[in-house]
Design a protein around this motif. Sequence first.
Motif, short mmCIF file in Angstrom:
data_model
loop_
_atom_site.label_atom_id
_atom_site.label_comp_id
_atom_site.label_asym_id
_atom_site.label_seq_id
_atom_site.Cartn_x
_atom_site.Cartn_y
_atom_site.Cartn_z
N GLU A 168 -0.32 5.16 -6.08
CA GLU A 168 -0.61 6.16 -7.11
C GLU A 168 -0.56 5.58 -8.52
N VAL A 169 0.31 4.60 -8.74
CA VAL A 169 0.39 3.96 -10.06
C VAL A 169 -0.93 3.32 -10.41
N SER A 170 -1.48 2.53 -9.48
CA SER A 170 -2.75 1.83 -9.74
C SER A 170 -3.93 2.78 -9.74
N LEU A 171 -3.87 3.81 -8.89
CA LEU A 171 -4.96 4.78 -8.84
C LEU A 171 -5.07 5.53 -10.17
N ARG A 172 -3.93 5.77 -10.81
CA ARG A 172 -3.94 6.44 -12.11
C ARG A 172 -4.72 5.62 -13.14
N PHE A 173 -4.51 4.30 -13.14
CA PHE A 173 -5.27 3.42 -14.04
C PHE A 173 -6.77 3.51 -13.73
N ALA A 174 -7.10 3.50 -12.45
CA ALA A 174 -8.51 3.56 -12.05
C ALA A 174 -9.14 4.88 -12.49
N ARG A 175 -8.43 6.00 -12.28
CA ARG A 175 -8.97 7.31 -12.67
C ARG A 175 -9.17 7.40 -14.19
N ASP A 176 -8.22 6.86 -14.94
CA ASP A 176 -8.36 6.89 -16.40
C ASP A 176 -9.66 6.22 -16.83
N ASN A 177 -10.00 5.12 -16.19
CA ASN A 177 -11.22 4.40 -16.53
C ASN A 177 -12.47 5.10 -16.02
N ALA A 178 -12.35 5.84 -14.93
CA ALA A 178 -13.51 6.56 -14.38
C ALA A 178 -13.98 7.65 -15.33
N ASN A 179 -13.09 8.11 -16.22
CA ASN A 179 -13.46 9.14 -17.19
C ASN A 179 -14.21 8.57 -18.39
N ASP A 180 -14.26 7.25 -18.48
CA ASP A 180 -14.99 6.58 -19.57
C ASP A 180 -16.45 6.43 -19.16
N PRO A 181 -17.38 6.97 -19.92
CA PRO A 181 -18.80 6.91 -19.51
C PRO A 181 -19.37 5.49 -19.43
N ASP A 182 -18.70 4.52 -20.04
CA ASP A 182 -19.20 3.14 -20.02
C ASP A 182 -18.60 2.31 -18.88
N LEU A 183 -17.67 2.91 -18.10
CA LEU A 183 -16.92 2.12 -17.12
C LEU A 183 -16.98 2.74 -15.73
N ILE A 184 -16.71 1.89 -14.75
CA ILE A 184 -16.49 2.33 -13.37
C ILE A 184 -15.02 2.09 -13.04
N GLY A 185 -14.32 3.13 -12.61
CA GLY A 185 -12.91 2.98 -12.23
C GLY A 185 -12.81 2.31 -10.87
N ILE A 186 -11.96 1.28 -10.79
CA ILE A 186 -11.81 0.52 -9.54
C ILE A 186 -10.35 0.51 -9.11
N LEU A 187 -10.12 0.86 -7.85
CA LEU A 187 -8.81 0.67 -7.23
C LEU A 187 -8.95 -0.48 -6.24
N PHE A 188 -8.38 -1.62 -6.58
CA PHE A 188 -8.38 -2.76 -5.66
C PHE A 188 -7.22 -2.58 -4.68
N VAL A 189 -7.55 -2.62 -3.39
CA VAL A 189 -6.55 -2.54 -2.32
C VAL A 189 -6.50 -3.91 -1.67
N MET A 190 -5.37 -4.61 -1.85
CA MET A 190 -5.30 -6.02 -1.50
C MET A 190 -4.36 -6.25 -0.31
N LYS A 191 -4.95 -6.75 0.76
CA LYS A 191 -4.17 -7.07 1.95
C LYS A 191 -3.68 -8.51 1.86
N ILE A 192 -2.38 -8.69 2.02
CA ILE A 192 -1.77 -10.01 1.88
C ILE A 192 -1.17 -10.42 3.23
N ILE A 193 -1.63 -11.56 3.74
CA ILE A 193 -1.08 -12.12 4.98
C ILE A 193 -0.43 -13.45 4.61
N PRO A 194 0.86 -13.46 4.26
CA PRO A 194 1.50 -14.65 3.67
C PRO A 194 1.38 -15.91 4.51
N LYS A 195 1.48 -15.79 5.82
CA LYS A 195 1.50 -17.00 6.65
C LYS A 195 0.15 -17.71 6.71
#
Length: 642
Positions: free
Chosen positions: A324-351
């Motif tokens: 939700e923290v990152s989604l909030r940043f993405a939504r804020d940008n989606a309201n800007d007519p010059d921008l596309i709001g992006i939520l990056f969902v990053m899968k990390i496999i350490p090994k």
Amino acid sequence: MNIKPTTSMCSKNSNDIEIVRESGASSIKATGYQRFDLHKNHLIWLDESICDDNEDCYYTTAHLRSIACDLKSYSNVDECVLFIETMKDRKVYIIISGSLGQKVVPQIHDMSQIDTIFIFCGIEQRHKEWTREWSKVKGIFTEIMPICKSLKLATQRRQQNAISMSFIMSDEQTNQLNLNFIDTCMLKVVLATIPFGDADVLDYVNYCRDLFVDNEEELNNVEQVKCKYRQETAIWWYSRRNFLYYMLNHGIRLLDCDTLVRMGFLINDLHRQIEQLHKDQKSKEIFTVYHGQGLSKKEFKQLNKSKGGLMSFNSFLFTSKVREVSLRFARDNANDPDLIGILFVMKIIPKHSSAIFASIGDINTVSDEDEVIFSMHSVFRIEEIKAIDENETLFEVSLTLTDDKDLEFSRIMKCVQTESYQGSTGWFRLGLLLTDMGQMDKAEEIYKRLIDQETEESKKASIYHQLGWNKYNQKNYPEAILYYRKALEILEKILQPHHPKLATSYNNIGIVYGQLGDYSNARLSHEKALAIWKRTLLADDPSFGAYHNNIGLMYYNMGDYPNALSSYKKASDIWERSLPKDHPDRAMSYNNIGLSYENMGKYRKARSYYERAIKTVERSLPSNHPWTKQWKIDLERVKAKT
């Protein structure tokens, strides 16, 4: 007719560079001691009642200057609008008085320069209804301090969106990679070999004092860095999102080498602290993190094209385990007519990955976000791109941290290691890289400092050689001769008479003399180089091709095209026997032969060789390489004659 053959100069360094840049004089400029435009925006205050002698105006101006150095105040609407229209490559944050708001907002709202509008008035209720129509109006305020707070949040959002990214399509050639990725990656590798210390931090502090001379808040932060910064606190300082954070990301995005070299201590300290935490935490379980930001429509198009390929976050990257923290940043940008709001969902496999990252919940200044920080140039595979809630301006992008066994990723990193001047270290190695990046002035500054410190004669000769190379690339031939001769004088004292390094010096001096029109000295220097090569090299060594090519250049500059042609053909014969089929030097010889034929009026033969040159170089150099571009121009020119 200004058509010039290509010179074959003995390498400035023993490593051959495969990834090439647009030109020797890069279009990216170092900032020097100019005011650093921290947020790359202008803040405007428009109010008919602005008066320099008014105490309230003075108070308001002082607070606004603490947020942005570039503050413009206007009482005239037409003058204000005219200024905004001149801001072609910047964003404008504008504070408009309530009395002017309803008149001015419709006039400026759809201008691409306008990022955010604030209404500053006496009675908030009067403006709530009409402002609902205008999405760029982000607030109605009756006091200045809440505006300052909102401005900080707006510039933080803008800076988060300015994090440098590189997209690498799955079918893209290694030598056509995004240069911001390659150059900043190599800078990081080279800076890691420099032992920065307290003196470098102090130098940076003094630099920032000048930059922020009118900004009390940042000056206070600068003084805190001077007194309290330590290597082991680098993440804490960076996570405060103050000038350190903004300046470093600005430098990486614009490839501002002056800033990045000054901040080399911070780059090293951040990477090493993240690396140490990564070792201590020993992450083994698969987990997911999130990062929200806005992309321009152009960047979003690049992202879509790169689906299935790779993307790199070129700066240090903050992510959160809380969606939700990152989604909030993405939504804020989606309201800007010059921008596309992006939520990056990053899968990390350490090994599966040797990427450097660490949880910093106990270190960072934003305690509720459960943050994970990644070191520079973390590379991910782009798996999926889909709209969130069928919103055309808000997307979720699924990424997976690259596996060390990923062949494409391995090829890229091998390329970076190959090109980062592994035979050298420290400041000299940095100078080599900056020279190749076209940052001649910064490289020269480093070399001259090294000359004053160096006591070993052979190393002094290498530095003088590099200074000569820089001056040659800047077409300052008299100074190039001066530095090359200083290098030669040292080498003649410390080396045997037939050492290959002497041949390199003679060859390069000969080329510079040729550019100066001193063909007698040019020929003499080339003959000295040839005499040494005949004693030390095999008959088909590519260096002999360089000799004949450069003799050809000398004849060409003299207007003796038949002898130029003869020399270029000798160079071509040697390179065809000693170099791979797609080597750029073979293409160079074909083009130079074509130039000779063209000047002799034999246009069909010229066209044939130009076509061979382009066919060869297309397999080894990107389409925007200066050789490729110039040779295509040569071909089109001769086509018009046949």
